[in-house]
Design an enzyme around this catalytic site. Structure first.
Site: not given
Length: 212
Positions: A65-66, A69
């Site tokens: 998820h990170e 980004h």
């Protein structure tokens, strides 16, 4: 963050582990081991191994998820200092803000999309394992699918600095053409949502105390 150890780099982005991460890892693994025995009489050793692996996969999902980004930020010329896992999950330390609403929007939404993609993968594994009658492992995969959906939906709450709050800031930014004003408005909305969560939590506690 202070008190963190380096785990190397992923796609050139440093990955660090804060000492508070071990607290949530132990608590999560323990809850998984205690939760899943209801599905059958499985040996404690087997449940512990699967619990540890499931916790590791959950935090791997947070890293993905990170990373989503961070990779998109780097590709748009925005440096990322590091990704750190800690007691509340993970955080990408992006060193500067996007200069265009479109870039900010893409960086914000790609994280929840990555979590939904992981949910789809785990759900597919759940179906395959359930068909193969690997009940316990299938249940863990189903849990991972559900928790990734929850992670995506929670991050889409329009409370800054959550991803949904960043999307809300983009909307205000496009309407006002003022980045700082949009940030202030998004931050105030985020504070309001946080207050609602606190009030809601207190209300739930009081309601349970009165009715049970």
């Amino acid at each position: 963050m202070r008190g963190s150890i380096s785990l190397g780099k992923i796609f050139g982005i440093p990955l660090r582990l804060h000492y508070t991460w071990f607290i949530i890892f132990v608590l999560l693994t323990t809850s998984l081991v205690l939760y899943f025995p209801i599905q059958g009489f499985y040996p404690i050793e087997q449940r512990m191994i699967l619990g540890i692996l499931t916790s590791a996969l959950f935090f791997a999902s947070i890293i993905i998820h990170e990373l989503a980004h961070s990779i998109l930020a780097v590709r748009n010329g925005i440096p990322v200092k590091e990704i750190t896992l800690f007691v509340f999950g993970g955080v990408s330390q992006i060193t500067k803000e996007a200069t265009h609403p479109r870039v900010e929007l893409l960086i914000a939404v790609v994280g929840p999309l990555a979590s939904l993609a992981m949910a789809g993968i785990f759900y597919g594994l759940f179906i395959l394992l359930a068909q193969a009658q690997q009940t316990l492992i299938a249940d863990f995969m189903q849990w991972l699918a559900i928790i990734n959906v929850i992670l995506a939906l929670f991050n889409l709450i329009p409370g800054f600095p959550l991803d949904g709050g960043r999307v809300f800031r983009v909307i205000v930014w496009q309407r006002t053409h003022n980045y700082h004003r949009a940030t202030n408005i998004a931050a105030k909305v985020g504070q309001g949502i946080a207050l609602l969560f606190i009030i809601g939590g207190i209300a739930i506690i009081l309601a349970r105390h009165l009715w049970f």
